[in-house]
Design a protein around this motif. Sequence first.
Motif, PDB file in Angstrom:
ATOM      1  N   HIS A  31      16.587  -1.787 -47.820  1.00 43.71           N
ATOM      2  CA  HIS A  31      15.446  -1.488 -48.588  1.00 43.71           C
ATOM      3  C   HIS A  31      15.992  -0.915 -49.793  1.00 43.71           C
ATOM      4  N   SER A  32      15.066  -0.460 -50.691  1.00 42.35           N
ATOM      5  CA  SER A  32      15.518   0.039 -51.934  1.00 42.35           C
ATOM      6  C   SER A  32      16.097   1.701 -51.704  1.00 42.35           C
ATOM      7  N   PHE A  33      16.608   2.343 -52.748  1.00 43.11           N
ATOM      8  CA  PHE A  33      16.793   3.579 -52.785  1.00 43.11           C
ATOM      9  C   PHE A  33      15.462   4.663 -52.859  1.00 43.11           C
ATOM     10  N   ASP A  34      14.568   4.159 -53.606  1.00 40.75           N
ATOM     11  CA  ASP A  34      13.519   4.747 -53.860  1.00 40.75           C
ATOM     12  C   ASP A  34      12.304   4.500 -53.031  1.00 40.75           C
ATOM     13  N   SER A  35      12.430   3.778 -51.901  1.00 47.18           N
ATOM     14  CA  SER A  35      11.539   3.289 -50.846  1.00 47.18           C
ATOM     15  C   SER A  35      12.116   3.169 -49.608  1.00 47.18           C
ATOM     16  N   ASN A  36      11.416   3.656 -48.649  1.00 52.50           N
ATOM     17  CA  ASN A  36      11.611   3.404 -47.211  1.00 52.50           C
ATOM     18  C   ASN A  36      10.985   2.513 -46.375  1.00 52.50           C
ATOM     19  N   ILE A  37      10.350   1.201 -47.267  1.00 52.22           N
ATOM     20  CA  ILE A  37       9.708   0.239 -46.546  1.00 52.22           C
ATOM     21  C   ILE A  37      10.539  -0.753 -46.118  1.00 52.22           C
ATOM     22  N   ARG A  86       1.568 -15.732 -35.630  1.00 51.13           N
ATOM     23  CA  ARG A  86       2.395 -15.430 -36.381  1.00 51.13           C
ATOM     24  C   ARG A  86       2.294 -14.267 -37.309  1.00 51.13           C
ATOM     25  N   ILE A  87       3.028 -13.418 -37.399  1.00 56.24           N
ATOM     26  CA  ILE A  87       2.701 -12.000 -38.273  1.00 56.24           C
ATOM     27  C   ILE A  87       3.897 -11.695 -39.331  1.00 56.24           C
ATOM     28  N   ARG A  88       3.648 -11.220 -40.176  1.00 51.86           N
ATOM     29  CA  ARG A  88       4.572 -10.417 -41.213  1.00 51.86           C
ATOM     30  C   ARG A  88       4.124  -9.139 -41.498  1.00 51.86           C
ATOM     31  N   TYR A  89       4.713  -7.891 -41.685  1.00 51.70           N
ATOM     32  CA  TYR A  89       4.218  -6.565 -41.967  1.00 51.70           C
ATOM     33  C   TYR A  89       5.307  -6.015 -42.480  1.00 51.70           C
ATOM     34  N   GLU A  90       4.977  -4.545 -43.213  1.00 54.97           N
ATOM     35  CA  GLU A  90       5.821  -3.717 -43.282  1.00 54.97           C
ATOM     36  C   GLU A  90       5.775  -2.405 -42.631  1.00 54.97           C
ATOM     37  N   VAL A  91       6.994  -1.618 -42.570  1.00 58.54           N
ATOM     38  CA  VAL A  91       6.700  -0.449 -41.749  1.00 58.54           C
ATOM     39  C   VAL A  91       7.888   0.687 -42.790  1.00 58.54           C
ATOM     40  N   ASP A  92       6.874   1.453 -42.925  1.00 64.55           N
ATOM     41  CA  ASP A  92       7.426   2.689 -44.019  1.00 64.55           C
ATOM     42  C   ASP A  92       8.269   3.686 -42.995  1.00 64.55           C
ATOM     43  N   LEU A  93       9.576   3.593 -43.117  1.00 65.91           N
ATOM     44  CA  LEU A  93      10.584   4.473 -42.182  1.00 65.91           C
ATOM     45  C   LEU A  93      10.430   5.922 -42.513  1.00 65.91           C
ATOM     46  N   ALA A  94       9.898   6.199 -43.555  1.00 67.30           N
ATOM     47  CA  ALA A  94       9.639   7.638 -44.040  1.00 67.30           C
ATOM     48  C   ALA A  94       8.725   8.214 -43.147  1.00 67.30           C
TER      49      ALA A  94
END
Length: 317
Positions: free
Chosen positions: A189-195, A296-304
């Motif tokens: 993930h990018s440095f400015d995001s935890n997704i 079928r699914i795709r999703y995002e998780v915010d690890l923050a």
Amino acid sequence: MTDIETPWTHMKSPLGEGLTTLRVRHEESNPWYWIKSNGGAYGAAIQLPVKEEEIASTVQGTAKINIVRINDSNGDHYLGVVINSSELATVFHRLCLDLMSACRYSENPSEIIAILKRRVLAWQRLFEKGNRRLSVEKCLGLIAELMFLKDYWIQNKPSRCVSGWIGPTGASQDFRDETLGVSVEIKSHSFDSNIVKISSKEQLDSEDLLFIVAYPGCLSSGEAGGKSLNEYVEEVRRILSPNEYSVFDERLLTVGYVYDPYYDEMEFQIGEPKAYKIEGDFPRLTEYSLPVAISRIRYEVDLALAADWICLISDID
């Protein structure tokens, strides 16, 4: 053929049905030859004992790669791979060199034939993708997996090897220790995001002890420094035993990586990874939490928002 010279560039096509051959000079351990046919096909072939001819017959060609088998007047048997596409000559040359390198430490002809068989299938998948270069996002994802492979998977457990890197084979998770029942999914993930992106309902669902290891990263600015994808690949290769080279190269081919000077033009900065143990109420979707009609699914998780599940990477045992 191409603007870049390859061993086939100055080889003359044979007049008859045979092949023009050129011994590969640096390959002393196994007798490899560059080959060219009168129909314009070109490739590489290895000389094998005639007794291996029956085993070699199990290696089948694909849509873009042909298999050639030749018995010469001296009773020698040759098994080769050839293609007809001139625009793939430079890439194919590199692939052939990798194949020769992978076979260098195999003295058993049956092992060489098995490596060649797996490699032909991997090459076909690569060519089906049109030999497209990896995007920046895919480069970051691959680098994260390579770093985990080098810094943790192999280094911390002598019993673990590169074959435990199973993500490229189509497995739900990137790494698995079958003996201990441990699976690891690698994310970037990018440095400015935890997704992080989750690509299936199986990815965070396993009967094993399951972990996510997430690496922050980005393209490096000119002055910040960093390393290229090619450098990360070579760092891993240097710590592998020679008998693991073929598996490592096949994993790279499957994800679409072939050495290309283009990747030297991009450098990446990678931060320290964080590990999360996937258990209990960790934010995820699984087969049991979804209606049967959703396949079928795709999703995002915010690890923050998943700090309660942070653990030490050393817990991945």
